[in-house]
Write a protein that holds these residues in place. Structure first.
Motif, short mmCIF file in Angstrom:
data_model
loop_
_atom_site.label_atom_id
_atom_site.label_comp_id
_atom_site.label_asym_id
_atom_site.label_seq_id
_atom_site.Cartn_x
_atom_site.Cartn_y
_atom_site.Cartn_z
N ASP A 189 -12.90 12.02 -31.03
CA ASP A 189 -13.34 12.41 -29.78
C ASP A 189 -14.01 11.92 -28.81
N VAL A 190 -15.32 10.95 -29.53
CA VAL A 190 -16.34 10.48 -29.02
C VAL A 190 -16.16 9.06 -29.39
N LEU A 191 -16.20 8.08 -28.39
CA LEU A 191 -16.50 6.60 -28.43
C LEU A 191 -17.83 6.34 -28.12
N VAL A 192 -18.51 5.42 -28.92
CA VAL A 192 -19.98 5.00 -28.58
C VAL A 192 -19.57 3.44 -28.51
N ALA A 193 -19.78 3.09 -27.05
CA ALA A 193 -19.31 1.56 -26.81
C ALA A 193 -20.93 0.83 -26.56
N ASP A 194 -21.22 0.01 -27.89
CA ASP A 194 -22.65 -0.54 -27.99
C ASP A 194 -22.55 -1.91 -27.14
N GLY A 220 -8.47 11.51 -22.85
CA GLY A 220 -9.59 12.65 -22.48
C GLY A 220 -10.62 12.53 -23.38
N LEU A 221 -11.03 11.11 -23.76
CA LEU A 221 -12.29 11.10 -24.98
C LEU A 221 -13.45 11.09 -23.91
N ALA A 222 -14.70 11.29 -24.60
CA ALA A 222 -15.83 11.12 -24.18
C ALA A 222 -16.50 9.89 -24.67
N ILE A 223 -17.03 9.18 -23.90
CA ILE A 223 -17.36 7.90 -24.06
C ILE A 223 -18.88 7.79 -23.36
N LEU A 224 -19.76 7.14 -24.79
CA LEU A 224 -21.12 6.88 -24.29
C LEU A 224 -20.99 5.39 -24.30
N PHE A 225 -21.31 4.97 -23.00
CA PHE A 225 -21.08 3.21 -22.71
C PHE A 225 -22.34 2.77 -22.47
N VAL A 226 -22.92 1.93 -23.67
CA VAL A 226 -24.33 1.33 -23.59
C VAL A 226 -24.01 -0.12 -22.97
N THR A 227 -24.98 -0.18 -22.12
CA THR A 227 -25.10 -1.66 -21.44
C THR A 227 -26.51 -1.84 -20.74
N HIS A 228 -26.79 -3.23 -20.83
CA HIS A 228 -27.87 -3.63 -19.80
C HIS A 228 -27.57 -4.11 -18.70
#
Length: 281
Positions: A189-194, A220-228
């Motif tokens: 359901d959720v992808l965390v892209a670090d 329809g995923l939720a994505i937390l996209f971690v980036t600098h």
């Protein structure tokens, strides 16, 4: 940017804190034993973070290296426990989940790691890398495992014939696609892209960003996209949260945050990137 789906958040963070204290050196232990020393100071890597992400939304978590982004990502995915605060998944407190419910959470919230060279076991063929969790947790019948692996590879644009190859036989971009396929195979359901594209060449970054956005829209995923990288965040994120020294200092829709940042730190980040103000439009 696509508009996020308006519904209850699939993932919420409430006051998440993660502190570290390093082990004292021998000299420090001696001084502490004699009453002349103190324990090493606590590192407040994450310090009271509140965030939420809805299904169908890409939330960017932006900040300089060392601000606590990756630590927060590891708390969300269960790699690290929080020192304090609550992770709430689909309206349930993660800390209270036990047994199968806890496993379901860990399977439904998947991470895409930064380094596609280090995150894949070089001794495994692609078929095992992508299908290992499916097999281990008996998520699909054994007779359907190959089909599930092929489906995940197709989802990320890889030829199913690649299933019998090893990671060293692929380019960096292809390896990152394998890592994404491994996550998608579990139907999260959720992808965390670090920092999922930071180790890739610029041209390959664009391909992977397009892939991630396409997957998010189709599934329809939720994505937390971690980036600098603010340029990268502008290309893929519906909203952005800015992190400094373990805290969220500003959050809002991408275009609004780029056009009228309210915090000095956000303004400093934008000022460091020529032409950044136009990225969010």
């Amino acid at each position: 940017m696509s508009a996020p789906i308006l519904e209850l958040p699939i993932l919420e963070l409430k006051g998440i804190t993660r502190h570290f204290r390093r082990s004292p050196t021998l000299a420090e232990r001696i001084l502490m034993a004699t009453g002349r020393g103190k324990p090493p100071p606590v590192l407040r890597a994450v310090d009271g973070v509140d965030l939420s992400v809805a299904r169908g939304e890409v939330l960017g978590l932006v900040g300089e290296s060392g601000c606590g982004k990756s630590t927060l990502a590891r708390v969300i995915t269960g790699i690290l426990p929080p020192t304090a605060g609550e992770v709430v998944y689909d309206q349930r407190k993660v800390a209270g989940l036990k047994g199968r419910d806890r496993l379901d959470y860990l399977l439904k919230v998947q991470m895409i790691f930064q380094d596609p060279y280090a995150s894949l076991d070089p001794r495994m063929k692609v078929s095992r890398i992508v299908g290992e969790a499916l097999s281990l947790h008996k998520l699909v019948p054994k007779a359907q495992l190959d089909e599930a692996v092929d489906r995940a590879l197709t989802e990320v644009g890889l030829d199913t014939a690649y299933r019998e190859r090893y990671p060293h036989q692929f380019s960096g971009g292809q390896r990152q696609r394998i890592g994404i396929a491994r996550a998608l195979a579990l139907e999260p359901d959720v992808l965390v892209a670090d920092e999922a594209v930071s180790a890739l060449d610029v041209s390959v970054q664009a391909q992977i960003l397009t892939l991630i956005k396409d997957i998010q829209q189709r599934l329809g995923l939720a994505i937390l996209f971690v980036t600098h990288d603010l340029r990268v965040a502008a290309q893929i994120c519906d909203r952005i949260a800015v992190m400094q020294r373990g805290r969220i200092v500003e959050a809002g829709p991408t275009a609004a945050l780029f056009a009228v940042p309210s915090h000095d730190y956000t303004r400093a980040l934008l000022a460091a990137v020529p032409g950044a103000r136009r990225f969010g439009h």
